[in-house]
Scaffold this active site. Sequence first.
Site, PDB file in Angstrom:
ATOM      1  N   ASP A 134       0.839  -1.198   0.000  1.00 59.90           N
ATOM      2  CA  ASP A 134       0.000   0.000   0.000  1.00 59.90           C
ATOM      3  C   ASP A 134       0.876   1.251   0.000  1.00 59.90           C
ATOM      4  O   ASP A 134       2.083   1.178   0.183  1.00 59.90           O
ATOM      5  CB  ASP A 134      -0.961   0.008   1.196  1.00 59.90           C
ATOM      6  CG  ASP A 134      -0.308  -0.467   2.487  1.00 59.90           C
ATOM      7  OD1 ASP A 134       0.892  -0.197   2.686  1.00 59.90           O
ATOM      8  OD2 ASP A 134      -0.988  -1.098   3.310  1.00 59.90           O
ATOM      9  N   ASP A 184      -8.562  -4.102  14.446  1.00 57.43           N
ATOM     10  CA  ASP A 184      -9.933  -4.289  13.966  1.00 57.43           C
ATOM     11  C   ASP A 184     -10.012  -5.360  12.881  1.00 57.43           C
ATOM     12  O   ASP A 184     -11.054  -5.537  12.247  1.00 57.43           O
ATOM     13  CB  ASP A 184     -10.504  -2.973  13.437  1.00 57.43           C
ATOM     14  CG  ASP A 184      -9.679  -2.381  12.298  1.00 57.43           C
ATOM     15  OD1 ASP A 184      -8.669  -3.006  11.907  1.00 57.43           O
ATOM     16  OD2 ASP A 184     -10.042  -1.293  11.808  1.00 57.43           O
ATOM     17  N   HIS A 208      -8.121  -5.503  10.055  1.00 60.00           N
ATOM     18  CA  HIS A 208      -7.835  -5.096   8.677  1.00 60.00           C
ATOM     19  C   HIS A 208      -6.490  -5.642   8.213  1.00 60.00           C
ATOM     20  O   HIS A 208      -5.601  -5.912   9.014  1.00 60.00           O
ATOM     21  CB  HIS A 208      -7.882  -3.568   8.536  1.00 60.00           C
ATOM     22  CG  HIS A 208      -6.707  -2.847   9.099  1.00 60.00           C
ATOM     23  ND1 HIS A 208      -6.740  -2.148  10.276  1.00 60.00           N
ATOM     24  CD2 HIS A 208      -5.444  -2.689   8.626  1.00 60.00           C
ATOM     25  CE1 HIS A 208      -5.565  -1.594  10.503  1.00 60.00           C
ATOM     26  NE2 HIS A 208      -4.754  -1.908   9.522  1.00 60.00           N
ATOM     27  N   GLU A 245     -10.106  -1.754   5.440  1.00 59.70           N
ATOM     28  CA  GLU A 245     -10.769  -1.612   6.727  1.00 59.70           C
ATOM     29  C   GLU A 245     -12.005  -2.523   6.805  1.00 59.70           C
ATOM     30  O   GLU A 245     -12.447  -3.067   5.791  1.00 59.70           O
ATOM     31  CB  GLU A 245     -11.167  -0.149   6.944  1.00 59.70           C
ATOM     32  CG  GLU A 245     -10.006   0.837   6.937  1.00 59.70           C
ATOM     33  CD  GLU A 245      -9.146   0.763   8.195  1.00 59.70           C
ATOM     34  OE1 GLU A 245      -9.446  -0.056   9.077  1.00 59.70           O
ATOM     35  OE2 GLU A 245      -8.170   1.527   8.285  1.00 59.70           O
TER      36      GLU A 245
END
Length: 261
Positions: A67, A136, A138, A143
């Site tokens: 990314d 979380d 991800h 996300e």
Amino acid sequence: MEVVIVQDAAAGGETVAQSIAQLLRAKPDALLGVATGSTPGPVYRALTAKVKAGEVDVSAARIAQLDEYVGLPAGHPESYRAVLLREVVAPLGLGEASFTGPDGSAEDVQAACVAYDRALSAAGGVDLQLLGIGTDGHIGFNEPCSSLASRTRIKTLTEQTRIDNARFFDGDIEQVPRHVITQGIGTILEARHLVLLATGENKADAVALAVEGPVASVVPASALQLHPHATVVVDEAAASKLKLADYFRATYASKPAWQGL
């Protein structure tokens, strides 16, 4: 999915580095997908040590980025390209020619996303993709509730992520970009081998949901359950919420050495 429980972060780094070294001995020009952040650091340090000790030759290896921030000027020291060149490519003795990643400074960012997806395919696909996991669940910047079929695309950073990343920008959140390019989950799943590394008690809930919970977009990392060759390497702290931890330990202890990860 294989789950490997190790003692600590250093052991996790060594375990993954051994797998990468084994791959490179079999395929010297393998395309390695790399991630940023503190979690994969022990992997890169352990692999660099192996290179310096003459245990593995990485001279033909290729590196692919997971990314990138959108909007930072080319060469910005906190762009993920710059970070990976500094922390992975240079220590391994490789040059920029071995490295490929999305262009976060492109005028047409959407076109840059499509171009990167095509570049990965044209390069023969990623042989091993190293991943971290967020608290979380991800992976990359996918996300919760990201499509499990998503391709490389633009994502908007949450305010919390920008706050967390402000430490890399002199503590100034206004310097943190609001958008990123990330490989989508569908893109990530095309890699031949996925290796997710997680360390620390704060990752325990996310690891348990990803490994033992249902496959669901609310926990993007759970998509690894769909992959034919996915390995999750966790230290004792990150494994603390796994109900099948004893089973995972017994299975790995009985695994033939020739199989590797």
